[in-house]
Design a protein around this motif. Structure first.
Motif, PDB file in Angstrom:
ATOM      1  N   GLU A 136      -1.695 -86.533   4.839  1.00  0.00           N
ATOM      2  CA  GLU A 136      -0.702 -87.472   4.321  1.00  0.00           C
ATOM      3  C   GLU A 136      -1.405 -88.677   3.716  1.00  0.00           C
ATOM      4  OE1 GLU A 136       3.139 -90.121   5.800  1.00  0.00           O
ATOM      5  OE2 GLU A 136       2.028 -88.941   7.261  1.00  0.00           O
ATOM      6  N   ARG A 152      -0.285 -95.730   5.033  1.00  0.00           N
ATOM      7  CA  ARG A 152      -0.551 -94.658   5.995  1.00  0.00           C
ATOM      8  C   ARG A 152      -1.489 -93.600   5.443  1.00  0.00           C
ATOM      9  NH1 ARG A 152       4.234 -94.303   6.795  1.00  0.00           N
ATOM     10  NH2 ARG A 152       4.785 -92.470   5.644  1.00  0.00           N
ATOM     11  N   GLU A 165      -3.342 -89.803   6.982  1.00  0.00           N
ATOM     12  CA  GLU A 165      -3.555 -88.831   8.051  1.00  0.00           C
ATOM     13  C   GLU A 165      -4.497 -87.765   7.512  1.00  0.00           C
ATOM     14  OE1 GLU A 165      -0.961 -85.356   9.889  1.00  0.00           O
ATOM     15  OE2 GLU A 165      -0.240 -87.326  10.556  1.00  0.00           O
ATOM     16  N   HIS A 203      -5.030 -90.664  12.440  1.00  0.00           N
ATOM     17  CA  HIS A 203      -3.831 -91.321  11.910  1.00  0.00           C
ATOM     18  C   HIS A 203      -4.173 -92.796  11.729  1.00  0.00           C
ATOM     19  CE1 HIS A 203      -1.523 -87.865  13.597  1.00  0.00           C
ATOM     20  NE2 HIS A 203      -2.395 -87.991  14.575  1.00  0.00           N
ATOM     21  N   THR A 251      -2.394 -96.340  10.380  1.00  0.00           N
ATOM     22  CA  THR A 251      -1.192 -97.034   9.920  1.00  0.00           C
ATOM     23  C   THR A 251      -1.553 -98.486   9.677  1.00  0.00           C
ATOM     24  OG1 THR A 251       0.195 -95.555  11.236  1.00  0.00           O
ATOM     25  CG2 THR A 251       1.212 -97.594  10.473  1.00  0.00           C
ATOM     26  N   ARG A 276      -5.494 -93.876  15.412  1.00  0.00           N
ATOM     27  CA  ARG A 276      -5.445 -92.864  16.475  1.00  0.00           C
ATOM     28  C   ARG A 276      -6.267 -91.669  16.044  1.00  0.00           C
ATOM     29  NH1 ARG A 276      -0.045 -91.788  15.947  1.00  0.00           N
ATOM     30  NH2 ARG A 276      -0.481 -89.655  16.476  1.00  0.00           N
TER      31      ARG A 276
END
Length: 152
Positions: free
Chosen positions: A80, A86, A88, A105, A107, A120
């Motif tokens: 993503e 964001r 990913e 991840h 953000t 994360r």
């Protein structure tokens, strides 16, 4: 810069606040020369080769070369990309394609000129000790990212 750490049984969770705009932090994650600068932290192991195809399904890879000539490869696939808030992607530090990837991840939240980054890494593919080592590694990487952003 502030930092929070939270240990997950199956991963890592780190939160940092940078004194930089969100778009700059996002670019530091998605521009090869910026990422190559801070990935590896203070290690005396330069990034030797780096590629980034920053789009869903695109691949990234880098190879760090140790002073003894040993290569340390890292790679993954972007899942993503939602600029500038964001990212990913998967990450593996082994050349064996059969090894399961971890998922990263990121953000980014705009704090009116500052940026909160919630990071994360999970997947449950590492031992508790490997997660502790990876957490320490990422913390060092983010110290170097802070340095890069201060110059921007």
């Amino acid at each position: 810069m502030t930092e929070n750490r939270q240990h997950a049984a199956q991963g890592i969770a780190l939160t940092r606040v940078f004194d930089a705009r969100r778009d700059l932090v996002f670019r530091a994650w998605t521009t090869p020369e910026h990422f190559a600068y801070w990935f590896g932290g203070e290690l005396e192991v330069p990034v030797d080769r780096m590629t980034m195809d920053v789009r869903p399904g695109g691949a990234w890879s880098l190879v760090m070369r140790a002073p003894d000539g040993r290569e340390m490869p890292f790679s993954g696939i972007y899942h993503e990309i939602a600029a500038p808030e964001r990212l990913e992607f998967t990450i593996t530090d082994t050349p064996a394609p059969a090894e399961p990837d971890e998922i990263v991840h990121v953000t980014l939240t705009d704090l009116q000129g500052r940026t909160e980054m919630v990071f994360r890494q999970d997947g449950g593919n590492l031992t508790a000790e490997q997660y502790r080592q990876a957490e320490a590694g990422w913390a060092g990487f983010f110290d170097r990212l802070t340095e890069l952003l201060a110059r921007a």
